[in-house]
Scaffold this active site. Structure first.
Site, PDB file in Angstrom:
ATOM      1  N   GLY A 103      10.867  -2.587   5.326  1.00  0.00           N
ATOM      2  CA  GLY A 103       9.921  -4.546   5.621  1.00  0.00           C
ATOM      3  C   GLY A 103       9.742  -4.647   4.031  1.00  0.00           C
ATOM      4  CG  HIS A 104       6.716  -1.802   1.960  1.00  0.00           C
ATOM      5  ND1 HIS A 104       6.896  -0.944   2.694  1.00  0.00           N
ATOM      6  CD2 HIS A 104       5.944  -2.673   2.030  1.00  0.00           C
ATOM      7  CE1 HIS A 104       5.617  -0.836   3.145  1.00  0.00           C
ATOM      8  NE2 HIS A 104       4.495  -1.772   3.077  1.00  0.00           N
ATOM      9  CG  MET A 159      -1.565  -1.008   0.982  1.00  0.00           C
ATOM     10  SD  MET A 159      -3.139  -0.754   2.009  1.00  0.00           S
ATOM     11  CE  MET A 159      -2.773  -0.740   3.460  1.00  0.00           C
ATOM     12  CB  SER A 170       3.143   2.315   5.909  1.00  0.00           C
ATOM     13  OG  SER A 170       3.101   1.879   5.059  1.00  0.00           O
ATOM     14  CG  LEU A 193       7.303   1.659  -0.819  1.00  0.00           C
ATOM     15  CD1 LEU A 193       8.479   1.712  -2.792  1.00  0.00           C
ATOM     16  CD2 LEU A 193       6.477   0.972  -0.453  1.00  0.00           C
ATOM     17  CE  LYS A 223       3.095  -4.628  11.128  1.00  0.00           C
ATOM     18  NZ  LYS A 223       2.379  -3.564  10.364  1.00  0.00           N
TER      19      LYS A 223
HETATM   20  P1  AMP Z   1       1.417  -2.935   3.739  1.00  0.00           P
HETATM   21  O1  AMP Z   1       1.926  -1.545   2.569  1.00  0.00           O
HETATM   22  O2  AMP Z   1       1.545  -1.939   4.874  1.00  0.00           O
HETATM   23  O3  AMP Z   1       0.613  -3.697   2.941  1.00  0.00           O
HETATM   24  O4  AMP Z   1       2.550  -4.488   3.385  1.00  0.00           O
HETATM   25  C1  AMP Z   1       2.797  -4.557   2.073  1.00  0.00           C
HETATM   26  C2  AMP Z   1       3.519  -6.135   2.489  1.00  0.00           C
HETATM   27  O5  AMP Z   1       4.781  -6.154   3.434  1.00  0.00           O
HETATM   28  C3  AMP Z   1       2.841  -7.201   2.818  1.00  0.00           C
HETATM   29  O6  AMP Z   1       3.601  -7.993   3.301  1.00  0.00           O
HETATM   30  C4  AMP Z   1       3.426  -6.842   4.921  1.00  0.00           C
HETATM   31  O7  AMP Z   1       3.876  -8.021   5.318  1.00  0.00           O
HETATM   32  C5  AMP Z   1       5.129  -6.457   4.321  1.00  0.00           C
HETATM   33  N1  AMP Z   1       5.443  -6.017   5.539  1.00  0.00           N
HETATM   34  C6  AMP Z   1       5.422  -4.614   6.101  1.00  0.00           C
HETATM   35  N2  AMP Z   1       5.884  -4.573   7.073  1.00  0.00           N
HETATM   36  C7  AMP Z   1       6.631  -5.169   7.707  1.00  0.00           C
HETATM   37  C8  AMP Z   1       7.396  -5.545   8.132  1.00  0.00           C
HETATM   38  N3  AMP Z   1       7.810  -4.897   9.164  1.00  0.00           N
HETATM   39  N4  AMP Z   1       8.007  -6.705   8.017  1.00  0.00           N
HETATM   40  C9  AMP Z   1       8.124  -7.338   6.973  1.00  0.00           C
HETATM   41  N5  AMP Z   1       7.215  -7.561   6.054  1.00  0.00           N
HETATM   42  C10 AMP Z   1       6.209  -5.907   6.230  1.00  0.00           C
END
Ligand code: AMP
Length: 291
Positions: free
Chosen positions: A36-37, A30, A186, A33, A149
């Site tokens: 983690g991303h 989403m 984020s 970035l 996560k």
């Molecule tokens: P999001 O943008 O928050 O929807 O996350 C996109 C992807 O990144 C999803 O697969 C999340 O699980 C992964 N993600 C987000 N934060 C982390 C983190 N701290 N460690 C590992 N993966 C993460």
């Protein structure tokens, strides 16, 4: 790095890569970035020849009282970060491209959403699974990367791919944490300095559960009490749930094992935070970054 916004172009680009013998990896996000991303991107690059990173703040996975409109966005920064990290294609579809009309047919999570975040976010996982199913059909990746996560989400997506025969390998990467253990998110940008300090109690309390397990404790109630006690020391956090579930059914267990998932959600002010560990491993098994 190429940037695409149209579904048809995205599919053509991906098919051309695959026609040339390349494996395509997908990292759905989403945006806004963080490291983690980027760790998911690194893994995708190791498992594929071309990496697609999608940035789409998916409205259908937000509840009416949730933070869709104020979710942090910075496409210019995402563009620079993704290019620097070796993303081959940034896919940024507008909402009208993904949802030209309200969807009627959706993917439902079934009983894997009965616990953890499911009951607290009605409709959330149907929104996630439906948009990820769409992205899988648009990009047709050989491998897709998700973070532990969001463990319930990652396991649901893996199960969707298995149950519905998506020809994709769903790969789950460890959580990336800051030096004090807080999982990168984020949403951490919402936290005030005081809330940010308090939030470090989440991984600490999970590790208190891990420590109880490491001492030989196998009663889930006692492990959960250790987590709850550690969290109670931080009054700035309001606990939503703390659960010990088995990794296949995501249902609560009475007796914990090494692969039991210990997961929690809590609010720091208006910000909802989630975290989890594999009980036998604790946060020590996860990735750390300095910031
Ligand atoms: P999001 O943008 O928050 O929807 O996350 C996109 C992807 O990144 C999803 O697969 C999340 O699980 C992964 N993600 C987000 N934060 C982390 C983190 N701290 N460690 C590992 N993966 C993460």
């Amino acid at each position: 790095m190429i940037e695409l916004t149209a579904i048809r172009e995205m599919r053509e680009w991906s098919r051309a890569r695959r026609a040339g013998g390349g494996r395509v990896g997908l990292v759905p996000t989403m945006g806004f970035l963080h490291e983690g991303h980027f760790q998911l991107v690194d893994r995708a690059r190791a498992e594929a020849d071309a990496v697609v990173l999608s940035v789409f703040v998916n409205p259908t996975q937000f509840g009416p009282a949730e933070d869709f409109s104020r979710y942090p966005r910075d496409l210019a920064r995402d563009r620079t970060g993704a290019a620097a990290r070796g993303v081959s294609c940034l896919f940024v579809p507008p909402i009208e491209e993904m949802y030209p009309r309200p969807g009627v047919v959706t993917v439902q999570p079934g009983r894997l959403a009965d616990h953890l975040c499911g009951p607290h976010r009605p409709g959330h996982f149907a929104g996630v699974l439906t948009v990820v199913a769409k992205l899988f059909h648009i990009v047709e990746p050989d491998v897709a990367l998700f973070g532990r996560k969001d463990v319930q989400q990652a396991l649901l997506i893996r199960r969707m791919a298995a149950d519905l025969d998506f020809p994709v390998t769903v790969s789950i990467a460890p959580t990336t944490r800051t030096a004090d253990g807080l999982a990168l998110s984020s949403r951490n940008v919402y936290l005030s300095p005081e809330e940010r300090r308090a939030a470090a109690a989440l991984p600490r309390s999970l590790d208190a559960g891990h420590a109880a397990f490491a001492r030989g404790e196998r009663r889930a109630g006692t492990v959960l009490a250790a987590v709850r006690a550690a969290l109670a020391a931080e009054p700035a956090l309001e606990v939503e749930y703390i659960e010990a579930v088995d990794p296949d059914r995501l249902a609560p267990v009475d007796a914990v094992e090494g692969d039991t998932i210990l997961a929690l959600a809590a609010r720091a002010g208006r910000t909802r935070l989630i975290d989890n560990i594999i009980l036998g491993q604790g946060t020590a098994a996860d990735a750390r970054v300095a910031r």
